[in-house]
Design a protein around this motif. Structure first.
Motif, PDB file in Angstrom:
ATOM      1  N   TYR A 172      -7.224 -66.651  73.083  1.00 32.22           N
ATOM      2  CA  TYR A 172      -7.288 -65.469  73.945  1.00 32.22           C
ATOM      3  C   TYR A 172      -6.697 -65.755  75.317  1.00 32.22           C
ATOM      4  CZ  TYR A 172      -9.256 -61.813  76.919  1.00 32.22           C
ATOM      5  OH  TYR A 172      -9.405 -60.792  77.834  1.00 32.22           O
TER       6      TYR A 172
ATOM      7  N   ASP B 248      -8.694 -55.943  75.738  1.00 29.62           N
ATOM      8  CA  ASP B 248      -7.958 -57.039  75.094  1.00 29.62           C
ATOM      9  C   ASP B 248      -8.531 -57.344  73.714  1.00 29.62           C
ATOM     10  OD1 ASP B 248      -6.318 -57.364  77.305  1.00 29.62           O
ATOM     11  OD2 ASP B 248      -7.399 -59.113  78.078  1.00 29.62           O
ATOM     12  N   LEU B 249      -9.852 -57.435  73.639  1.00 35.22           N
ATOM     13  CA  LEU B 249     -10.498 -57.780  72.372  1.00 35.22           C
ATOM     14  C   LEU B 249     -10.330 -56.669  71.338  1.00 35.22           C
ATOM     15  CD1 LEU B 249     -13.757 -59.441  73.752  1.00 35.22           C
ATOM     16  CD2 LEU B 249     -11.726 -60.592  72.851  1.00 35.22           C
TER      17      LEU B 249
ATOM     18  N   ILE C 179      -6.981 -57.331  69.830  1.00 27.72           N
ATOM     19  CA  ILE C 179      -7.018 -58.487  68.926  1.00 27.72           C
ATOM     20  C   ILE C 179      -7.704 -58.115  67.619  1.00 27.72           C
ATOM     21  CG2 ILE C 179      -7.982 -60.808  68.637  1.00 27.72           C
ATOM     22  CD1 ILE C 179      -7.674 -61.140  71.709  1.00 27.72           C
TER      23      ILE C 179
ATOM     24  N   VAL D 282     -11.728 -65.609  68.243  1.00 28.79           N
ATOM     25  CA  VAL D 282     -10.910 -65.967  69.388  1.00 28.79           C
ATOM     26  C   VAL D 282     -11.378 -67.321  69.911  1.00 28.79           C
ATOM     27  CG1 VAL D 282     -10.243 -63.657  70.156  1.00 28.79           C
ATOM     28  CG2 VAL D 282     -12.417 -64.636  70.927  1.00 28.79           C
TER      29      VAL D 282
ATOM     30  N   SER E  54      -2.838 -64.654  72.147  1.00 22.81           N
ATOM     31  CA  SER E  54      -3.087 -63.232  71.925  1.00 22.81           C
ATOM     32  C   SER E  54      -2.100 -62.351  72.682  1.00 22.81           C
ATOM     33  CB  SER E  54      -4.526 -62.880  72.310  1.00 22.81           C
ATOM     34  OG  SER E  54      -4.751 -63.054  73.706  1.00 22.81           O
TER      35      SER E  54
END
Length: 417
Positions: free
Chosen positions: A12, A33-34, A37, A45, A298
């Motif tokens: 990450y 962001d997550l 992903i 991550v 990522s």
């Protein structure tokens, strides 16, 4: 382990502010962001607290920083993502992050000074303990390629012996275990551990300490320069390191984690990144006992940030505005194909013998490096369609060891044409 589903994840790298985001932590940005992903279908991550930010003084581990790490882990859990935490950063993308209490006027060897080592132990224990009750916490990685501080080519190394490196690793891993018993605690080195004759961190340590062997595969080590973006050696470099690591493993089925692999420009151009990514992962999946793949990284590094090596800016599976890049789509396809499936590739029944002048210290391990005789022989066999395993010279005549790994044929470098 053999029946566990393969794991697919990303290292990450926050879209905004890179790892400096810890200085201005914004949980909403982290969540976004997550989300991106998780949308790739990834399941974990690897995250990187900056050591000087979290432990700015040897006896101060900032509670607020630890709370933010836990908040990140909880946000990941909400999105179905497990979390591995790297503790000692250490070194990231060409930058060193060492606290002031180890440098200049307070210059002390980070591997051997008793006070520094005690501070590191408490730091790792504290991070692990903060996450120990989180079901999505995989475990700790001691640090990111911290072995680069121990010798050349670092400009100001903290020199140590192999015995000192082993003692340091054992203490750091024990600290992680005290904080979170029973988790997947590992250590991770860059490839000097496999390739550099005089390096104090050894293959035996990499493959023998911790709950799994972590492998970092970067083809800018001379591989892509010699063999091109689509050469056999380049597309199989990660698989090569996985198999090389298994030669030293005391457990013939010790799990191996491809913890870093990336597509570095300009050796791997933007138009070649998706092909390289898919080839690297597919070839790694042909290695028995693979725990999983965690791609670097990522998100791209923002062009607003200065002084990174050029290759660092474009390594993401996602852009800074969280759009999926072709390499990200390739990882997503592979993760979808493997979701929920057990990983049981056929044994690699042909093994190539590696002689490094002694398994414990490996004084001649440069034969394994790009351009080395062993590296070239393994590549030649692979190009011929063979799936070569690797066996140490010391174990090549051990029937029990060979049988445990499914090896039925042993070749030497001189046998390869």
């Amino acid at each position: 382990m053999q029946d566990d589903p393969l794991r697919f994840g990303a290292n990450y790298t926050p879209a905004q502010g890179w790892f400096h985001h810890w200085l201005d932590f914004d949980l909403d940005e982290v969540r976004a962001d997550l989300d991106a992903i998780a949308a790739l279908g990834l399941d974990h991550v690897r995250v990187f607290p900056l050591w000087p930010v979290f432990q700015p003084n040897r006896t101060l581990i900032r509670p607020r920083a630890v709370e933010q790490l836990v908040a990140l882990a909880d946000a990941a859990a909400e999105r179905g993502l497990d979390v591995n935490v790297d503790g000692l950063q250490g070194h990231l993308s060409s930058f060193d992050f060492l606290p002031a209490w180890t440098r200049t006027w307070h210059r002390r060897n980070i591997f051997t000074d008793p006070e520094v080592v005690a501070g590191q132990e408490e730091y790792l224990r504290t991070l692990a303990a903060a996450l120990a009750d989180r079901p999505n916490f995989l475990g700790m990685t001691v640090g990111n390629e911290i072995n680069q501080f121990s010798g050349a080519p670092h400009p100001d190394p903290d020199r140590i012996s192999p015995a000192q490196a082993a003692r340091w690793l054992e203490r750091m891993l024990a600290a992680c275990e005290r904080g979170a018993p029973g988790r997947l605690h590992v250590h991770a080195e860059y490839d000097a551990v496999w390739y550099r004759d005089d390096h104090p961190f050894t293959p035996a340590q990499a493959a023998g300490l911790g709950a799994a062997t972590a492998v970092h595969s970067w083809v800018f080590d001379g591989t892509a320069q010699r063999h091109g973006a689509s050469g056999t050696a380049t597309e199989h470099h990660a698989a090569y390191l996985i198999e090389l690591s298994k030669a030293w493993a005391p457990d013939p089925h010790r799990p191996v984690w491809l913890q870093e692999a990336g597509a570095p420009a300009p050796l791997i151009g933007p138009e070649q990144a998706a092909r390289f990514t898919e080839a690297t992962v597919v070839n790694a999946l042909d290695c028995p006992d693979l725990w999983g793949v965690t791609w670097w990284c990522s998100h791209d590094v923002s062009r607003d940030l200065a002084d990174f090596p050029e290759l660092e800016y474009g390594l993401g599976l996602l852009t800074n505005d969280r759009r999926t890049k072709p390499a990200g789509a390739a990882i997503a396809r592979i993760a979808a194909q493997w979701r929920g499936r057990a990983h049981r590739p056929a044994p690699r029944s042909t093994a190539l013998v590696v002689d490094v002048g002694g398994a414990e210290r490996a004084p001649g391990r440069s034969v394994c490096a790009p351009g080395g005789a062993f590296f070239d022989a393994w590549t030649a066999l692979t190009a011929q369609g063979v799936r070569p395993a690797v066996v140490l010279a010391e174990r090549a005549g051990d029937p029990a060891h060979l049988a445990a790994r499914g090896i039925t044929e042993v070749l030497h470098v001189r046998d390869v044409v």
